[in-house]
Write a protein that holds these residues in place. Structure first.
Motif, short mmCIF file in Angstrom:
data_model
loop_
_atom_site.label_atom_id
_atom_site.label_comp_id
_atom_site.label_asym_id
_atom_site.label_seq_id
_atom_site.Cartn_x
_atom_site.Cartn_y
_atom_site.Cartn_z
N GLN A 174 5.98 9.28 2.65
CA GLN A 174 7.34 9.44 2.14
C GLN A 174 7.58 10.90 1.84
O GLN A 174 6.87 11.52 1.05
CB GLN A 174 7.55 8.61 0.87
CG GLN A 174 9.00 8.61 0.38
CD GLN A 174 9.21 7.69 -0.81
OE1 GLN A 174 8.36 7.54 -1.67
NE2 GLN A 174 10.39 7.05 -0.86
N TYR B 140 2.28 4.37 5.24
CA TYR B 140 3.52 5.11 5.35
C TYR B 140 3.36 6.43 4.62
O TYR B 140 2.58 6.56 3.68
CB TYR B 140 4.67 4.34 4.70
CG TYR B 140 5.20 3.18 5.49
CD1 TYR B 140 4.57 1.94 5.45
CD2 TYR B 140 6.33 3.31 6.28
CE1 TYR B 140 5.06 0.87 6.19
CE2 TYR B 140 6.83 2.24 7.01
CZ TYR B 140 6.19 1.03 6.96
OH TYR B 140 6.67 -0.03 7.68
N PHE C 169 3.53 -3.12 -1.57
CA PHE C 169 3.11 -1.72 -1.55
C PHE C 169 2.15 -1.39 -2.68
O PHE C 169 2.22 -1.97 -3.76
CB PHE C 169 4.35 -0.81 -1.68
CG PHE C 169 5.09 -0.61 -0.40
CD1 PHE C 169 5.93 -1.59 0.09
CD2 PHE C 169 4.93 0.57 0.33
CE1 PHE C 169 6.61 -1.41 1.29
CE2 PHE C 169 5.61 0.75 1.52
CZ PHE C 169 6.44 -0.24 2.00
N GLY C 170 1.27 -0.41 -2.40
CA GLY C 170 0.47 0.19 -3.45
C GLY C 170 1.28 1.21 -4.22
O GLY C 170 2.45 1.46 -3.90
N GLU C 171 0.63 1.83 -5.24
CA GLU C 171 1.32 2.78 -6.11
C GLU C 171 1.48 4.16 -5.48
O GLU C 171 2.21 4.99 -6.01
CB GLU C 171 0.55 2.91 -7.42
CG GLU C 171 0.61 1.67 -8.30
CD GLU C 171 1.93 1.61 -9.05
OE1 GLU C 171 2.69 0.63 -8.85
OE2 GLU C 171 2.21 2.53 -9.85
N PHE D 50 14.03 -3.17 -1.74
CA PHE D 50 12.97 -2.70 -2.63
C PHE D 50 13.58 -1.87 -3.75
O PHE D 50 14.66 -1.28 -3.61
CB PHE D 50 11.98 -1.79 -1.87
CG PHE D 50 11.19 -2.46 -0.81
CD1 PHE D 50 11.67 -2.52 0.49
CD2 PHE D 50 9.95 -3.01 -1.09
CE1 PHE D 50 10.94 -3.12 1.50
CE2 PHE D 50 9.20 -3.62 -0.09
CZ PHE D 50 9.70 -3.67 1.21
N PHE E 285 1.75 5.83 1.12
CA PHE E 285 1.77 4.46 0.63
C PHE E 285 1.09 3.53 1.61
O PHE E 285 1.32 3.59 2.81
CB PHE E 285 3.21 3.96 0.42
CG PHE E 285 3.92 4.61 -0.73
CD1 PHE E 285 4.82 5.63 -0.51
CD2 PHE E 285 3.67 4.18 -2.03
CE1 PHE E 285 5.47 6.23 -1.58
CE2 PHE E 285 4.32 4.77 -3.10
CZ PHE E 285 5.22 5.80 -2.86
N GLY F 197 8.01 8.40 -9.13
CA GLY F 197 6.56 8.53 -9.13
C GLY F 197 5.80 7.25 -8.92
O GLY F 197 4.58 7.22 -9.09
N LYS F 198 6.50 6.20 -8.56
CA LYS F 198 5.85 4.89 -8.41
C LYS F 198 5.96 4.37 -6.98
O LYS F 198 6.65 4.97 -6.13
CB LYS F 198 6.50 3.87 -9.36
CG LYS F 198 6.38 4.22 -10.82
CD LYS F 198 4.95 4.09 -11.29
CE LYS F 198 4.87 4.27 -12.80
NZ LYS F 198 3.46 4.16 -13.28
N GLY F 199 5.31 3.25 -6.74
CA GLY F 199 5.40 2.60 -5.45
C GLY F 199 6.67 1.78 -5.32
O GLY F 199 7.53 1.81 -6.20
N LEU F 200 6.76 1.02 -4.23
CA LEU F 200 7.93 0.19 -3.98
C LEU F 200 7.65 -1.23 -4.45
O LEU F 200 6.59 -1.79 -4.16
CB LEU F 200 8.26 0.17 -2.48
CG LEU F 200 9.01 1.35 -1.92
CD1 LEU F 200 8.17 2.61 -1.91
CD2 LEU F 200 9.51 1.04 -0.51
N THR F 201 8.64 -1.78 -5.13
CA THR F 201 8.55 -3.17 -5.57
C THR F 201 9.53 -4.01 -4.79
O THR F 201 10.73 -3.68 -4.74
CB THR F 201 8.87 -3.28 -7.08
OG1 THR F 201 7.94 -2.48 -7.81
CG2 THR F 201 8.77 -4.73 -7.54
#
Lengths: 114, 113
Positions: A37, A35, A105-107, B36, A90, B41-45
Protein backbone atom coordinates in the motif's frame (compact mmCIF):
# COMPACT_ATOMS: atom_id res chain seq x y z
CA UNK A 1 -7.82 -17.82 16.58
CA UNK A 2 -5.07 -15.30 15.88
CA UNK A 3 -6.24 -14.75 12.30
CA UNK A 4 -3.50 -13.43 9.98
CA UNK A 5 -0.24 -12.63 11.75
CA UNK A 6 2.55 -10.59 10.17
CA UNK A 7 6.07 -10.05 11.46
CA UNK A 8 7.92 -7.79 11.81
CA UNK A 9 5.61 -4.78 12.20
CA UNK A 10 8.41 -2.33 11.43
CA UNK A 11 11.74 -2.77 9.64
CA UNK A 12 14.45 -0.44 8.34
CA UNK A 13 16.82 -1.76 5.69
CA UNK A 14 19.72 -0.39 3.73
CA UNK A 15 19.72 -0.56 -0.04
CA UNK A 16 20.90 -3.97 -1.21
CA UNK A 17 20.03 -5.85 1.96
CA UNK A 18 17.67 -8.81 1.87
CA UNK A 19 14.94 -9.78 4.29
CA UNK A 20 11.83 -11.88 4.69
CA UNK A 21 8.41 -10.68 5.80
CA UNK A 22 6.56 -13.44 7.58
CA UNK A 23 2.86 -14.19 7.26
CA UNK A 24 0.99 -16.95 9.06
CA UNK A 25 -2.70 -17.78 9.31
CA UNK A 26 -4.42 -20.29 11.56
CA UNK A 27 -7.77 -20.46 9.73
CA UNK A 28 -6.84 -23.25 7.30
CA UNK A 29 -7.20 -20.84 4.39
CA UNK A 30 -6.15 -22.04 0.97
CA UNK A 31 -5.72 -18.63 -0.63
CA UNK A 32 -2.99 -16.25 0.61
CA UNK A 33 -1.64 -13.07 -0.91
CA UNK A 34 0.68 -10.12 -0.42
CA UNK A 35 -0.25 -6.51 -1.15
CA UNK A 36 1.67 -3.30 -0.85
CA UNK A 37 0.00 0.00 0.00
CA UNK A 38 1.47 3.28 -1.17
CA UNK A 39 0.05 6.82 -0.97
CA UNK A 40 -1.77 7.68 -4.17
CA UNK A 41 -1.37 4.15 -5.55
CA UNK A 42 -3.72 2.27 -3.28
CA UNK A 43 -3.27 -1.45 -2.63
CA UNK A 44 -1.51 -3.51 -5.30
CA UNK A 45 -1.11 -7.27 -5.45
CA UNK A 46 2.48 -8.58 -5.36
CA UNK A 47 2.10 -12.38 -5.29
CA UNK A 48 -0.58 -14.86 -4.37
CA UNK A 49 -1.01 -18.56 -3.66
CA UNK A 50 -4.05 -20.80 -4.09
CA UNK A 51 -2.60 -23.62 -1.99
CA UNK A 52 0.58 -25.21 -0.68
CA UNK A 53 3.15 -25.51 -3.46
CA UNK A 54 1.29 -23.13 -5.81
CA UNK A 55 2.21 -19.48 -6.26
CA UNK A 56 1.67 -16.89 -8.97
CA UNK A 57 2.58 -13.30 -9.75
CA UNK A 58 0.33 -10.35 -9.16
CA UNK A 59 0.52 -6.82 -10.45
CA UNK A 60 3.93 -5.75 -9.05
CA UNK A 61 6.06 -8.90 -8.51
CA UNK A 62 9.52 -7.58 -9.48
CA UNK A 63 12.04 -7.67 -6.65
CA UNK A 64 10.00 -10.10 -4.53
CA UNK A 65 9.97 -13.88 -4.13
CA UNK A 66 7.45 -16.12 -2.42
CA UNK A 67 7.04 -19.79 -1.60
CA UNK A 68 4.25 -21.78 0.04
CA UNK A 69 5.53 -24.97 1.63
CA UNK A 70 2.68 -25.20 4.16
CA UNK A 71 -0.95 -24.11 4.22
CA UNK A 72 -0.27 -21.80 7.18
CA UNK A 73 2.74 -19.79 6.03
CA UNK A 74 3.40 -17.49 3.07
CA UNK A 75 6.67 -15.55 3.46
CA UNK A 76 7.62 -12.66 1.19
CA UNK A 77 11.33 -12.27 0.40
CA UNK A 78 13.00 -9.07 -0.72
CA UNK A 79 16.11 -10.16 -2.57
CA UNK A 80 18.00 -6.85 -2.78
CA UNK A 81 16.05 -4.02 -1.19
CA UNK A 82 15.60 -0.75 -3.07
CA UNK A 83 14.16 2.59 -1.86
CA UNK A 84 11.19 2.02 -4.20
CA UNK A 85 10.21 -0.89 -1.97
CA UNK A 86 9.55 1.42 0.95
CA UNK A 87 5.91 0.71 1.66
CA UNK A 88 3.40 -0.92 3.97
CA UNK A 89 2.97 -4.60 3.20
CA UNK A 90 -0.20 -6.53 3.93
CA UNK A 91 -0.77 -10.25 3.91
CA UNK A 92 -4.32 -11.44 3.28
CA UNK A 93 -6.02 -14.83 3.19
CA UNK A 94 -9.31 -16.37 2.15
CA UNK A 95 -10.86 -19.76 2.90
CA UNK A 96 -11.05 -20.98 -0.65
CA UNK A 97 -10.36 -19.62 -4.07
CA UNK A 98 -10.69 -15.89 -4.16
CA UNK A 99 -14.21 -14.86 -5.00
CA UNK A 100 -15.96 -17.36 -2.79
CA UNK A 101 -15.59 -15.59 0.54
CA UNK A 102 -14.16 -12.75 2.55
CA UNK A 103 -10.54 -11.71 2.45
CA UNK A 104 -8.91 -11.30 5.89
CA UNK A 105 -5.93 -8.98 6.34
CA UNK A 106 -3.02 -8.86 8.74
CA UNK A 107 -2.02 -5.68 10.60
CA UNK A 108 0.71 -4.83 8.11
CA UNK A 109 4.50 -4.55 8.03
CA UNK A 110 5.95 -1.08 7.55
CA UNK A 111 9.24 -1.24 5.62
CA UNK A 112 11.67 1.63 5.06
CA UNK A 113 14.61 1.20 2.69
CA UNK A 114 17.34 3.82 3.02
CA UNK B 1 -8.59 -1.45 -17.78
CA UNK B 2 -10.30 -2.85 -14.71
CA UNK B 3 -10.60 -0.08 -12.18
CA UNK B 4 -12.49 0.84 -9.03
CA UNK B 5 -13.27 4.45 -8.22
CA UNK B 6 -14.45 5.93 -4.94
CA UNK B 7 -15.88 9.41 -4.68
CA UNK B 8 -15.48 11.54 -2.64
CA UNK B 9 -11.89 11.08 -1.47
CA UNK B 10 -12.79 12.64 1.87
CA UNK B 11 -16.02 13.37 3.70
CA UNK B 12 -16.71 15.18 6.98
CA UNK B 13 -20.14 15.10 8.62
CA UNK B 14 -21.60 15.84 12.06
CA UNK B 15 -22.39 13.00 14.41
CA UNK B 16 -25.80 11.41 13.99
CA UNK B 17 -26.14 11.92 10.26
CA UNK B 18 -26.89 9.14 7.83
CA UNK B 19 -24.40 9.01 4.98
CA UNK B 20 -23.60 7.21 1.75
CA UNK B 21 -20.21 6.27 0.34
CA UNK B 22 -19.95 5.50 -3.35
CA UNK B 23 -17.96 2.94 -5.32
CA UNK B 24 -17.98 2.39 -9.08
CA UNK B 25 -16.33 -0.34 -11.15
CA UNK B 26 -15.66 -0.66 -14.86
CA UNK B 27 -16.69 -4.25 -15.69
CA UNK B 28 -19.96 -5.84 -14.58
CA UNK B 29 -18.46 -9.37 -14.71
CA UNK B 30 -17.48 -9.64 -11.06
CA UNK B 31 -17.40 -12.44 -8.49
CA UNK B 32 -18.04 -10.20 -5.53
CA UNK B 33 -17.50 -6.79 -3.99
CA UNK B 34 -16.16 -6.21 -0.51
CA UNK B 35 -16.16 -3.13 1.72
CA UNK B 36 -13.32 -2.65 4.18
CA UNK B 37 -12.51 -0.23 6.94
CA UNK B 38 -8.94 0.92 7.64
CA UNK B 39 -7.94 2.87 10.75
CA UNK B 40 -4.70 4.90 10.64
CA UNK B 41 -1.64 2.65 10.89
CA UNK B 42 -3.76 -0.48 10.94
CA UNK B 43 -4.77 -3.28 8.64
CA UNK B 44 -8.02 -3.67 6.74
CA UNK B 45 -11.12 -4.94 8.47
CA UNK B 46 -13.79 -6.59 6.34
CA UNK B 47 -17.19 -4.93 6.80
CA UNK B 48 -19.46 -6.49 4.20
CA UNK B 49 -19.14 -8.92 1.32
CA UNK B 50 -21.70 -8.90 -1.50
CA UNK B 51 -21.65 -11.82 -3.91
CA UNK B 52 -22.45 -11.03 -7.54
CA UNK B 53 -25.88 -12.70 -7.22
CA UNK B 54 -26.87 -10.49 -4.29
CA UNK B 55 -28.31 -6.97 -4.27
CA UNK B 56 -27.43 -5.94 -0.73
CA UNK B 57 -25.96 -6.96 2.60
CA UNK B 58 -26.57 -5.54 6.05
CA UNK B 59 -24.59 -5.56 9.26
CA UNK B 60 -25.80 -3.44 12.15
CA UNK B 61 -25.85 0.20 11.05
CA UNK B 62 -24.19 -0.64 7.74
CA UNK B 63 -25.94 -1.52 4.51
CA UNK B 64 -24.15 -2.15 1.23
CA UNK B 65 -25.92 -2.37 -2.12
CA UNK B 66 -24.72 -3.69 -5.46
CA UNK B 67 -25.95 -2.79 -8.94
CA UNK B 68 -23.81 -4.71 -11.42
CA UNK B 69 -25.54 -3.35 -14.51
CA UNK B 70 -24.56 0.20 -13.64
CA UNK B 71 -21.23 -0.80 -12.07
CA UNK B 72 -22.01 0.77 -8.71
CA UNK B 73 -22.08 -0.03 -5.03
CA UNK B 74 -23.02 2.15 -2.09
CA UNK B 75 -22.23 1.82 1.60
CA UNK B 76 -24.90 3.37 3.79
CA UNK B 77 -24.00 4.23 7.37
CA UNK B 78 -26.91 5.06 9.66
CA UNK B 79 -26.72 7.32 12.70
CA UNK B 80 -22.99 7.98 12.31
CA UNK B 81 -20.73 8.06 15.39
CA UNK B 82 -17.22 9.47 15.96
CA UNK B 83 -15.96 5.86 16.14
CA UNK B 84 -16.95 5.44 12.50
CA UNK B 85 -14.14 7.80 11.50
CA UNK B 86 -11.77 5.81 9.26
CA UNK B 87 -10.92 5.22 5.63
CA UNK B 88 -13.44 3.02 3.80
CA UNK B 89 -12.21 0.95 0.89
CA UNK B 90 -14.20 -0.81 -1.77
CA UNK B 91 -12.67 -3.78 -3.62
CA UNK B 92 -13.89 -5.91 -6.51
CA UNK B 93 -12.89 -9.34 -7.78
CA UNK B 94 -13.26 -9.33 -11.53
CA UNK B 95 -14.03 -12.58 -13.36
CA UNK B 96 -11.61 -11.72 -16.13
CA UNK B 97 -7.94 -11.54 -15.24
CA UNK B 98 -5.79 -12.54 -12.29
CA UNK B 99 -7.03 -13.78 -8.94
CA UNK B 100 -6.92 -10.48 -7.14
CA UNK B 101 -8.96 -7.77 -5.52
CA UNK B 102 -8.92 -4.44 -7.31
CA UNK B 103 -9.14 -1.68 -4.73
CA UNK B 104 -10.47 1.81 -4.90
CA UNK B 105 -8.44 4.65 -3.40
CA UNK B 106 -10.80 4.90 -0.44
CA UNK B 107 -12.96 7.56 1.19
CA UNK B 108 -11.57 9.14 4.35
CA UNK B 109 -14.54 9.67 6.64
CA UNK B 110 -14.53 12.03 9.63
CA UNK B 111 -17.48 12.15 12.02
CA UNK B 112 -17.47 15.34 14.10
CA UNK B 113 -18.90 15.17 17.65
Amino acid sequence: NAGVTQTPKFQVLKTGQSMTLQCAQDMNHEYMSWYRQDPGMGLRLIHYSVGAGITDQGEVPNGYNVSRSTTEDFPLRLLSAAPSQTSVYFCASSFRQLGTGELFFGEGSRLTVL
Amino acid sequence: KQEVTQIPAALSVPEGENLVLNCSFTDSAIYNLQWFRQDPGKGLTSLLLIQSSQREQTSGRLNASLDKSSGRSTLYIAASQPGDSATYLCAVIYMRGAQKLVFGQGTRLTINP
